[in-house]
Structure formats: structure tokens, C-alpha cells
Design a protein around this motif. Sequence first.
Motif, PDB file in Angstrom:
ATOM      1  N   GLY A  88       0.821  -1.220   0.000  1.00  0.00           N
ATOM      2  CA  GLY A  88       0.000   0.000   0.000  1.00  0.00           C
ATOM      3  C   GLY A  88       0.852   1.266   0.000  1.00  0.00           C
ATOM      4  N   ARG A  89       2.175   1.116  -0.094  1.00  0.00           N
ATOM      5  CA  ARG A  89       3.047   2.280   0.112  1.00  0.00           C
ATOM      6  C   ARG A  89       2.779   3.426  -0.865  1.00  0.00           C
ATOM      7  N   PHE A  90       2.651   3.104  -2.153  1.00  0.00           N
ATOM      8  CA  PHE A  90       2.380   4.169  -3.134  1.00  0.00           C
ATOM      9  C   PHE A  90       1.114   4.935  -2.760  1.00  0.00           C
ATOM     10  N   TRP A  91       0.091   4.164  -2.340  1.00  0.00           N
ATOM     11  CA  TRP A  91      -1.219   4.807  -2.086  1.00  0.00           C
ATOM     12  C   TRP A  91      -1.187   5.601  -0.781  1.00  0.00           C
ATOM     13  N   ASP A  92      -0.366   5.140   0.188  1.00  0.00           N
ATOM     14  CA  ASP A  92      -0.121   5.936   1.409  1.00  0.00           C
ATOM     15  C   ASP A  92       0.412   7.314   1.038  1.00  0.00           C
ATOM     16  N   ILE A  93       1.407   7.292   0.132  1.00  0.00           N
ATOM     17  CA  ILE A  93       2.086   8.541  -0.228  1.00  0.00           C
ATOM     18  C   ILE A  93       1.145   9.455  -1.015  1.00  0.00           C
ATOM     19  N   VAL A  94       0.372   8.880  -1.930  1.00  0.00           N
ATOM     20  CA  VAL A  94      -0.593   9.672  -2.704  1.00  0.00           C
ATOM     21  C   VAL A  94      -1.570  10.365  -1.758  1.00  0.00           C
ATOM     22  N   GLU A  95      -2.080   9.588  -0.772  1.00  0.00           N
ATOM     23  CA  GLU A  95      -3.064  10.148   0.173  1.00  0.00           C
ATOM     24  C   GLU A  95      -2.417  11.192   1.084  1.00  0.00           C
ATOM     25  N   LYS A  96      -1.224  10.870   1.595  1.00  0.00           N
ATOM     26  CA  LYS A  96      -0.541  11.751   2.551  1.00  0.00           C
ATOM     27  C   LYS A  96      -0.204  13.108   1.942  1.00  0.00           C
ATOM     28  N   HIS A  97       0.293  13.101   0.705  1.00  0.00           N
ATOM     29  CA  HIS A  97       0.748  14.352   0.083  1.00  0.00           C
ATOM     30  C   HIS A  97      -0.246  14.906  -0.943  1.00  0.00           C
ATOM     31  N   LYS A  98      -1.413  14.249  -1.058  1.00  0.00           N
ATOM     32  CA  LYS A  98      -2.451  14.676  -2.011  1.00  0.00           C
ATOM     33  C   LYS A  98      -1.854  14.856  -3.416  1.00  0.00           C
ATOM     34  N   VAL A  99      -1.272  13.774  -3.897  1.00  0.00           N
ATOM     35  CA  VAL A  99      -0.595  13.789  -5.196  1.00  0.00           C
ATOM     36  C   VAL A  99      -1.618  13.975  -6.320  1.00  0.00           C
ATOM     37  N   ASN A 100      -1.313  14.868  -7.264  1.00  0.00           N
ATOM     38  CA  ASN A 100      -2.231  15.161  -8.375  1.00  0.00           C
ATOM     39  C   ASN A 100      -1.867  14.453  -9.682  1.00  0.00           C
ATOM     40  N   GLN A 101      -0.556  14.318  -9.937  1.00  0.00           N
ATOM     41  CA  GLN A 101      -0.106  13.595 -11.130  1.00  0.00           C
ATOM     42  C   GLN A 101       0.794  12.459 -10.670  1.00  0.00           C
ATOM     43  N   PHE A 102       0.522  11.254 -11.140  1.00  0.00           N
ATOM     44  CA  PHE A 102       1.256  10.069 -10.699  1.00  0.00           C
ATOM     45  C   PHE A 102       1.798   9.347 -11.927  1.00  0.00           C
ATOM     46  N   TYR A 103       3.130   9.259 -12.016  1.00  0.00           N
ATOM     47  CA  TYR A 103       3.806   8.747 -13.228  1.00  0.00           C
ATOM     48  C   TYR A 103       4.658   7.560 -12.821  1.00  0.00           C
ATOM     49  N   THR A 104       4.341   6.354 -13.322  1.00  0.00           N
ATOM     50  CA  THR A 104       5.083   5.164 -12.912  1.00  0.00           C
ATOM     51  C   THR A 104       5.252   4.213 -14.098  1.00  0.00           C
ATOM     52  N   ALA A 105       5.817   3.038 -13.835  1.00  0.00           N
ATOM     53  CA  ALA A 105       6.117   2.089 -14.909  1.00  0.00           C
ATOM     54  C   ALA A 105       5.127   0.925 -14.925  1.00  0.00           C
ATOM     55  N   PRO A 106       4.874   0.340 -16.096  1.00  0.00           N
ATOM     56  CA  PRO A 106       3.982  -0.823 -16.177  1.00  0.00           C
ATOM     57  C   PRO A 106       4.385  -1.960 -15.235  1.00  0.00           C
ATOM     58  N   THR A 107       5.691  -2.142 -15.022  1.00  0.00           N
ATOM     59  CA  THR A 107       6.153  -3.191 -14.094  1.00  0.00           C
ATOM     60  C   THR A 107       5.562  -2.983 -12.712  1.00  0.00           C
ATOM     61  N   ALA A 108       5.626  -1.746 -12.230  1.00  0.00           N
ATOM     62  CA  ALA A 108       5.077  -1.441 -10.903  1.00  0.00           C
ATOM     63  C   ALA A 108       3.568  -1.662 -10.908  1.00  0.00           C
ATOM     64  N   ILE A 109       2.910  -1.242 -11.975  1.00  0.00           N
ATOM     65  CA  ILE A 109       1.449  -1.397 -12.067  1.00  0.00           C
ATOM     66  C   ILE A 109       1.075  -2.886 -12.000  1.00  0.00           C
ATOM     67  N   ARG A 110       1.797  -3.719 -12.760  1.00  0.00           N
ATOM     68  CA  ARG A 110       1.483  -5.158 -12.762  1.00  0.00           C
ATOM     69  C   ARG A 110       1.756  -5.788 -11.395  1.00  0.00           C
ATOM     70  N   ALA A 111       2.842  -5.391 -10.742  1.00  0.00           N
ATOM     71  CA  ALA A 111       3.164  -5.940  -9.412  1.00  0.00           C
ATOM     72  C   ALA A 111       2.078  -5.564  -8.414  1.00  0.00           C
ATOM     73  N   LEU A 112       1.587  -4.320  -8.510  1.00  0.00           N
ATOM     74  CA  LEU A 112       0.549  -3.859  -7.583  1.00  0.00           C
ATOM     75  C   LEU A 112      -0.796  -4.515  -7.904  1.00  0.00           C
ATOM     76  N   ALA A 113      -1.060  -4.725  -9.195  1.00  0.00           N
ATOM     77  CA  ALA A 113      -2.328  -5.352  -9.597  1.00  0.00           C
ATOM     78  C   ALA A 113      -2.432  -6.771  -9.032  1.00  0.00           C
ATOM     79  N   LYS A 114      -1.294  -7.456  -8.918  1.00  0.00           N
ATOM     80  CA  LYS A 114      -1.289  -8.828  -8.391  1.00  0.00           C
ATOM     81  C   LYS A 114      -1.759  -8.882  -6.936  1.00  0.00           C
TER      82      LYS A 114
END
Length: 635
Positions: free
Chosen positions: A326-352
Motif C-alpha cells: 500500500g506504500r504508493f497509495w499511502d504517499i498519494v493520500e498523505k501528500h495529495k498527489v495530483n499527477q502520478f507517473y510510474t512504470a507498467p512493471t510497478a502497475i502489474r506488481a501492484l495489480a497482483k
Amino acid sequence: MSNYHIKHLEEYYQVYRKSVREPENFWEEVAEEHFMWQKKWDNVLSWDFNKPEVKWFEGAELNITENCIDRHLATRGEKTAILFEPNDPKEPAEHITYKQLHERVNKFANVLKSQGITKGDRVCIYLPMIPELAISILACARIGAIHSVVFAGFSATALSTRINDSDCKMVVTSDGSYRGAKTIDLKGIVDEALESCPGVKTVLVAKRIHSDIQMKAGRDKWLQPLLDEASNACEIEVMKAEDPLFILYTSGSTGKPKGMVHTTAGYMVYTAYTFKNVFQYRENDVYWCTADIGWITGHSYIVYGPLANGATTLMFEGVPSYPDFGRFWDIVEKHKVNQFYTAPTAIRALAKQGTEVIEKHDLSSIKVLGSVGEPINEEAWHWYNDNIGKKKSPIVDTWWQTETGGIMITPIPFVTPTKPTYATLPFIGIQPALMDEEGNELKANQVDGRLCIKFPWPAMARTIWGNHQRYKDTYFSAYENKYFTGDGALRDEVGYYRITGRVDDVIIVSGHNLGTAPIEDAVNEHPAVAESAIVGFPHDVKGNALYGYVILKDVGESRDQDNLRKEINQIITEHIGPIAKLDKIQFTSGLPKTRSGKIMRRILRKIACKDTSNLGDTSTLLNPEVVKDIMDNVL
């Protein structure tokens, strides 16, 4: 000029047409209205792809740090420039304002000068994702030194190769780094690398993990005491538009890595302009790119592009799985992130991990999602769109390269209708061409070919450090008067582009471009190995993983094969880094070769992918019988 910030599709087409019909006028307007120049240019563009030679804003003088820091001080001095989120969530985040960034960069620049670094010197930076990484880059740029950042996951051998290739005088590193629950001895890796780097006179060491390390007298210096003594005022070094800003190494399909050289003015203008539009950045947004600054994505879209726009850019030291997924989502919520840019590898790992962990977090601040590093597969695209963007935050699937300096093909959010797996339309000023095998341009839609660019753009790399001939051979020799990207692509009925992957022996693993030749060279160093061939095969998290076919010498035949596999991967880790380890190693009696001795990787790739329905005509091979043997023993 309103076209610095494109807001609807009609405007995109209008601005795009202008940028292609009158490129000099278009880029001159962007450069004039949005940046500070010490001296204006005499000529916007001169170019010749046959030489190849490209010059943008010739005769202009500037300093990129004045544009990234100084000019914001009057209006944004107290605004957070860099928001640092440490590896350990219990450690507080650090907000570095533009004013503080100015002082810290100046101090660091003065330390560099006190250690004998002058304009044009190369400085190797081998640091984790801590503020000193961004600050050291900007400090180099402030005094006209050329930074060469090496990703702090590379081995000592890979590091020394890069230091020697560009003849760096100094290395900036830290005692170590945190990566999730692990610590890594970066200083030890640097010490090992420097055993074969006679040109390095000084090593500056930042404290991060507070470990006991060896300091070599006369060469190694703790960074902090030097910063404490340094003045916080440092005049900018006035640079010419085409002076080198940095060198960044990218894997070659053959031989040693290529040191791509990016110059100052064009790179600044293009990264700033793409950042503003591709992420639709607004004044008080918090923007987060999860990449490492050791890659081009971090250079252009954590440091230079955001800061040139006076943005707040988030730097994250850790990994997506620590202390939990949940770390990415912790950070998004904590800092109210507006634009989030990451890699498909991370997306697939999180989707699992399913969606439970996401549902615990408020992600409503997200306005734009981005994807970078490799083409995103459809399943991951939909998961990202549905669960992270809640179908309201458009996904910008961006295609570009270390060599291009900035984003080249991408949707513009809320402007370009998106389509899963498609990078969609060329960015402003970019003129793509699809070529067939015979070198003809495919003008129609619904075609696929090799992706080239037929007109220069401001951020393109100008050369390979110390080897202009290799630059010409690699990028400008395949198709006349065109830059060849090395990628295949298809264009659909409406003109959208989909990148289909590398056409050479470079495999994209977890977003990292890995040339197969250097990995094969490392494997062949093992005393029991006679020959090897590496190919990629699909992997549900990494996108691709590496499959090694290895022929053993007689001494290896009787060895325990599991141990041999471990030893081979250990050698790869030492020579290149853990990112290049093989997922599967198949020992075989031979490799399919043409009569001229070329390994038929196409056949090996199909076997590794378990797609053996059509291997083509194998009867012309030197040793056709080996194909069946490999198929029978595939892992």
C-alpha cells in the motif's frame, strides 16, 4: 502565446500543424516567452542528419539552474520545490522550498569548486534517491560541470566502465542506501570500482545509513562538513546553448554502454514544455514520478522539467512493496498527489495484490496517471484506469527514450482520447515516420513498420560521448535522413501509434533496457561455460524476463546444475547488476546457427515463449537437429 498549455483537441491539431510547418518560429516563441536567457540566439536551428549534426538556439547563453531555481525565488520562494519521502514511512517527509533549494545548490556548487571541479569537468554521481542526488545534479549544472549519474543498482564493474568512458574526475556517493528492509553498501561498490579508475581524484560521501565505512586518505571526503563551511551564494556559470549538460549511459545491443550527451538550451525548453502539457500541471499541484533519477525519466521529469515550471516534485527513496504493497497509495493520500507517473512493471506488481489495499486509501487527489518505460499491456492499462484513476483520471502512456531527452508520443490528458496500449499521437513538433524493411516510408494508416523521426526536436541527444561515429552508425545509418529509434510501431486507422517493442537485441525488463551482448559476455566468463545466448520471454510482472541458453564446457557437464545457475547469475550481478539476472537458464548441447555462424535468436525467442507453431525453415541451419533438442528440454 497561449500554446504553451494546450487545453483541447482542436488546439492540439492547430499547434501541432504550426510546429511542423514552421518549427523554427514555433520553438522560438516557446523559448522566448517562458525562459530566462543571458543572451538571445543568433539562429534557432541548423541541422544535417547525414553528418549528423543538430544545433538549437545557436549563440544563446543561459544557465539551466537560473531557469529551474533563481527565477522562481521572487514569486515561489516559500513553495515546496522538492518533497522528499524517505524509505521508512516513520521518518518524516522533508519539504525543500525553492529558497532552500537555491541555498543548498549554491553550497554544493561551491564545494565542487573548492575540490577543483571547473566548467566542462565530468562528475559521476552514484547516489540513492535522497535530496543530495537532485542537489548534486543542479550544483554541477550551476558551475558548468557535466554530470553523469549512474543508477545506484549497477555493479562496480558497470560503474567503473562508465566513469572511465567519460573520464570523470570526481564521484559523489553515500555511505550506503536503504531499499525496503535492506541496506546496500554503496561506498564499498564505489571503492571496488575505483580500483580501475585512475582519473578519479576525489570522492564526496554523503551520510545516509550511518554505517562504518572505509575512507581513503587524500581521496575520500565527508560531504556535510564541506557543505557547512561553504558559502550559500554562487554565481551561475554562463553556458552556451549547445554546451553539454549531462551524459547518461544507455545499454547498447552490442559492446559497451553508450554515453548519450544532452546539451543545455534545447533540452531545457523541451523538457519544460512537455512536462507542462503531458501532465497538465497547474500551480499548486503535487507531482510524483516514481522513477529513479539514475534513468532519463528522473532527469527530465523529476528534476529539470518540473523545476523549470516552478512545480512541486516528489522524490521517493523506497520501493512500492515496503513496508507493504500500500506504500504508493499511502504517499498519494498523505501528500495529495495530483499527477502520478510510474512504470507498467510497478502497475502489474501492484495489480497482483488485488484491490483491498487500495480501497483503504483516498486517491481522489489524482488528476492524471502516467506510464513510462515500456509499452503498457491492456490488462494493466484497464486495472490502472479502473482502480487508481477510477475512470476519471486519464492515462498518459508515454513513449520516449534516453536518446530523445523528453516525451515523444503521448496523449495529452483531457485533450487526446485515450486507447489502451496506444501511445496515441506525436507530441508537438515531433514528426514520426514508419519505414518498411526496404527503407520506404509507409504513408498510409493501418500499417506497421520501424519507427523513425524525420525532423530534429530540441531535446535530442547530440552525440555519444567520445564516439560520434557510433552515434551516426546506431541512429542515422539505417534510414536515410532519419533518426531510427530501434523500435517497431503500428499506426491505426486514425493515426494513433502503438509501440510494438525493440527490433534489435535489447530487451526491456521492468522498464530497464538491457542489451543482450553484455549479459552474454558476463555469462561466458564462467569457467564452465563455452557459449551462451540470451533472449526475452513474457513475464506477468516484469513485462519481459531473461532466458539463457548455455552450452557447457566438458568441465561443467558433471557439475550440479542448480549451483551452476546460481554462479552464473552471481557473475551477471557482479558485471552488470541484479536487474540483469536470468529467470531461466537452460543447459544445451548446441545453439541454432546460420552457416555464417550467427545465432538464430528468433528461434530461441519462440522456444522460450513456448510458441513453436512456426519456427520458419530450419533446414538451412548449420545444425538443424539442435532445435528439436532445445525444444524437448525447454524450461
